[in-house]
Write an enzyme that holds these catalytic residues in place. Structure first.
Site, PDB file in Angstrom:
ATOM      1  N   ASP A 126       0.812  -1.218   0.000  1.00  0.00           N
ATOM      2  CA  ASP A 126       0.000   0.000   0.000  1.00  0.00           C
ATOM      3  C   ASP A 126       0.851   1.277   0.000  1.00  0.00           C
ATOM      4  O   ASP A 126       2.043   1.254   0.270  1.00  0.00           O
ATOM      5  CB  ASP A 126      -0.898   0.028   1.259  1.00  0.00           C
ATOM      6  CG  ASP A 126      -1.979  -1.046   1.223  1.00  0.00           C
ATOM      7  OD1 ASP A 126      -1.934  -1.924   0.344  1.00  0.00           O
ATOM      8  OD2 ASP A 126      -2.869  -0.994   2.088  1.00  0.00           O
ATOM      9  N   HIS A 275       3.699  -2.472   2.841  1.00  0.00           N
ATOM     10  CA  HIS A 275       3.768  -1.135   2.249  1.00  0.00           C
ATOM     11  C   HIS A 275       5.044  -0.976   1.431  1.00  0.00           C
ATOM     12  O   HIS A 275       5.981  -1.744   1.586  1.00  0.00           O
ATOM     13  CB  HIS A 275       3.717  -0.069   3.354  1.00  0.00           C
ATOM     14  CG  HIS A 275       2.415  -0.040   4.097  1.00  0.00           C
ATOM     15  ND1 HIS A 275       2.107  -0.961   5.077  1.00  0.00           N
ATOM     16  CD2 HIS A 275       1.339   0.772   3.969  1.00  0.00           C
ATOM     17  CE1 HIS A 275       0.890  -0.710   5.534  1.00  0.00           C
ATOM     18  NE2 HIS A 275       0.392   0.334   4.885  1.00  0.00           N
TER      19      HIS A 275
END
Ligand SMILES: [Zn+2]
Length: 314
Positions: A126, A275
């Site tokens: 992300d 991430h």
């Protein structure tokens, strides 16, 4: 005497084609996953060289169609000759077979009747695209393991670095929608939610030609309204089922902590949240090797059925 010789040769080719088509999927039969695992566990930090890494791939049929597939490349010459007798399937008509469905807990299960592995995980990254060096290294590691992931991107970051979004797309990875501004959508009104989601769909389409099919709300925070708008936008709404905590201060600059967190929560069908961060980049190669050693396959996002199973909330 020319005709009979020619005809008998032709007949034997036909017979060979018949035998080949009765053999089933060569990719399925020639790969020995236990050997792949054994060789990688002996040298966890080295790339698996002897056994093809797609021993763990979940889409043997689509892999077989790729030109760099080791099984197809290694096929005997006679097989190639027989292939030329059959019409080639044009590139545009190739279809990806759906293999997985997502359950209410955002975990993945093989579709009934599918031969996909139950022990499989989805990798997601992300909050990008941010940094070229980090992103490129992550893409290289995914390629090394013949693995696909979802990159959930924010619109404002795409606007700042469209070339990085193009890079993700050009490497065959999947792009997901993570809202424009990374705001808590649960606190926003309908008009704002629609814009936060819709503008990302637009910029991704404009930049790459691709339309996202997956949506993850920032902070995993989304109520009925966000779910409804995601469904109306033909997006599969998901949070995650395995958080690496790579965003948390406790893992900063500690790749080994990222790996430990994922491995502790590992379960079949895990939806792993990570991430685009330097320490996640540093953890990735080792993490993917450890997952393979545990017998886990990687879910290709292209094989996930995004058809809503339930009607969106009114
Ligand atoms: Zn986020």
């Amino acid at each position: 005497m020319q005709m009979p010789t020619y005809m008998s040769k032709f007949t034997s080719i036909l017979a060979f084609v018949a035998i080949l088509s009765a053999c089933g999927s060569p990719a399925e039969q020639t790969v020995d996953p236990s050997r792949a695992n054994a060789s990688s566990s002996a040298e966890p930090n080295k790339e698996i060289s002897a056994a093809p890494s797609n021993a763990n791939a979940v889409t043997p049929s689509s892999n077989a169609a790729r030109s760099n597939d080791p099984v197809r490349d290694g096929a005997p010459t006679s097989t190639k000759e027989t292939i030329t007798l059959q019409p080639e399937v044009p590139e545009g008509t190739k279809q990806t077979t759906l293999q997985y469905t997502m359950n209410a807990a955002y975990r993945f299960e093989p579709i009934a009747g599918s031969e996909a592995a139950k022990k499989a995980v989805l990798l997601t990254f992300d909050d990008g695209p941010k940094d070229e060096t980090t992103l490129k290294a992550m893409l290289d590691t995914l390629d090394k393991h013949h693995t696909k992931a979802i990159f959930f991107v924010n619109g404002y970051r795409v606007k700042a670095k469209p070339e990085l979004l193009k890079l993700i797309a050009s490497r065959g990875q999947t792009i997901g929608n993570h809202s424009w501004d990374h705001v808590d959508l649960k606190k926003e009104d309908e008009k704002t939610v629609r814009k936060q989601i819709g503008d990302v769909q637009q910029i991704v389409k404009k930049t790459t030609g691709l339309t996202p099919r997956f949506f993850r709300p920032p902070f995993g925070s989304g109520g009925d309204l966000v779910k409804k708008i995601a469904a109306e936008s033909e997006l599969l709404f998901m949070t995650w089922s395995n958080g690496s905590l790579d965003w948390d201060a406790s893992t900063k600059d500690k790749p080994e902590k990222v790996i430990a967190n994922v491995m502790e929560q590992l379960h079949p069908g895990a939806n792993i949240l990570m991430h685009e961060l330097p320490w996640t980049k540093d953890a990735l190669d080792n993490l993917l090797t450890q997952l393979k050693n545990k017998g886990y396959a990687f879910i290709d996002p292209a094989t996930i059925d995004t058809t809503p199973t339930t009607k969106p909330a009114k």
